[in-house]
Scaffold this motif. Structure first.
Motif: not given
Length: 342
Positions: A93-97, A101-106, A127-135
């Motif tokens: 997800s982009c984190g900006l839309c 903004r309200v946490g609805q990544d899907s 290939l993924t992004n930082a907003r998708a990874v859960v340690r």
């Protein structure tokens, strides 16, 4: 690298060599895949059901339930480092839309969905992004949690949404105790106080459901028989019914298992809900859709998993046996979730 790639709808994917991914942007993360889940959605993708919605460019690599180890990170990534064990939220997800903004990544307006509209994790790298990874907690391994990235997340998301109304004395009915349903049962047992009744045509699946927290089980025979037994057990029907099948008639039976003012949570798909509008109005019943889940849902689910309250039941296949796994899933021979190991 080796990958499971779909070339044409209606045909099995091919196991072949594909190019390794490269970092493109500062928030990118490349993961060495430790395990990829096999899902009924993969069957629907192969059938072409997702083409009108996601328009992927063929050929591409399947696999939207992925976990592994961080291989490489972009210049802006600081929440994980190379070597970390991670599970991936299905969407990047982009984190900006507004939805983000309200946490609805899907519902991100700019999301990529690896395995559905972009190269996925049925491969050696993703290939993924930082907003998708859960340690992950140190005690969790990719092969034990990969399918929780979608199946588990989707099941937990539905239960989480309904949790506030599933207080002591309420009845939750679960239709389908397979790959999604067996996780949903555990989530219900972990975070609600509802009495749980499970309906499934498989005696083995019902035996598993009872071990995972179901208070009652009903063998699916005829619709009339199931309706009679469920209404008797629940004293009038479910307060919330979770349909983890969504096709083959389960979606049509579901409203018959609800009490007035009950809610039909649609999680599985493939069929069509058909309820007369006068019935919806006169009974004040709800039909609620459920799409994957939020990043925070996945974090909570991983916490329950680390605590031992959610366990994924799996059938493990090497990546080279992906077509065997697909055949077994199609034929209903997998109890729990199929897992591919590169």
């Amino acid at each position: 690298m080796k990958a499971v790639r779909l070339h044409r709808y209606g045909e099995n994917p091919k196991i072949e060599e594909a190019a390794e991914p490269n970092l493109i942007g500062p928030w990118d993360v490349i993961v060495d895949v430790g395990a990829a889940g096999l899902c009924r959605t993969d069957l629907h993708i192969i059938e072409g059901q997702w083409d009108p919605i996601q328009h992927p460019h063929l050929p591409y690599t399947l696999g939207h339930e992925n976990a592994g180890w961080v291989r490489e990170i972009g210049s802006a990534v600081h929440n994980v480092k190379p070597g970390d064990t991670v599970i991936m939220h299905p969407l990047t997800s982009c984190g900006l839309c507004p939805a983000c903004r309200v946490g609805q990544d899907s519902h991100c307006e700019n999301a990529s969905f690896p395995g559905i509209n972009a190269n996925g994790g049925m491969a050696q790298q993703l290939l993924t992004n930082a907003r998708a990874v859960v340690r992950l907690d140190a005690g969790l391994q990719p092969k034990d949690v990969a399918a929780l990235a979608d199946a588990g997340l989707t099941a937990y998301h539905a239960v989480r949404k309904a949790a506030d109304v599933l207080f002591p004395g309420t009845h939750a009915v679960v239709v389908g105790a397979g790959g999604l349903g067996h996780i949903g049962i555990q989530a219900l047992a972990a975070i609600t106080s509802a009495t749980i009744t499970v309906v499934d045509p498989s005696e083995a699946a019902l035996e598993l459901a009872a071990k995972l927290g179901a208070h009652h089980t009903v063998l699916s025979t005829t619709d009339d028989d199931v309706e009679k037994k469920v209404l008797e057990i629940t004293d009038g029907g479910a307060h919330v019914l979770f349909d983890f099948v969504g096709e083959h008639g389960a979606e049509l039976l579901a409203p018959r298992l609800l009490r007035n003012r009950g809610s039909h949570y649609v999680i599985g798909y493939g069929g069509a809900v058909n309820i007369p509008t006068i019935e919806i109005i006169s009974r004040e019943i709800n039909v609620i859709g459920n799409l994957v889940g939020t990043y925070n849902d996945l974090v909570e689910l991983m916490t329950l998993t680390a605590q031992g309250k959610v366990t994924l039941h799996t059938a493990v296949y090497p990546l080279d046996a992906a077509l065997d796994a697909i055949a077994d899933l199609t034929a209903g021979r997998i109890i729990g979730r199929g897992i591919l190991i590169p």
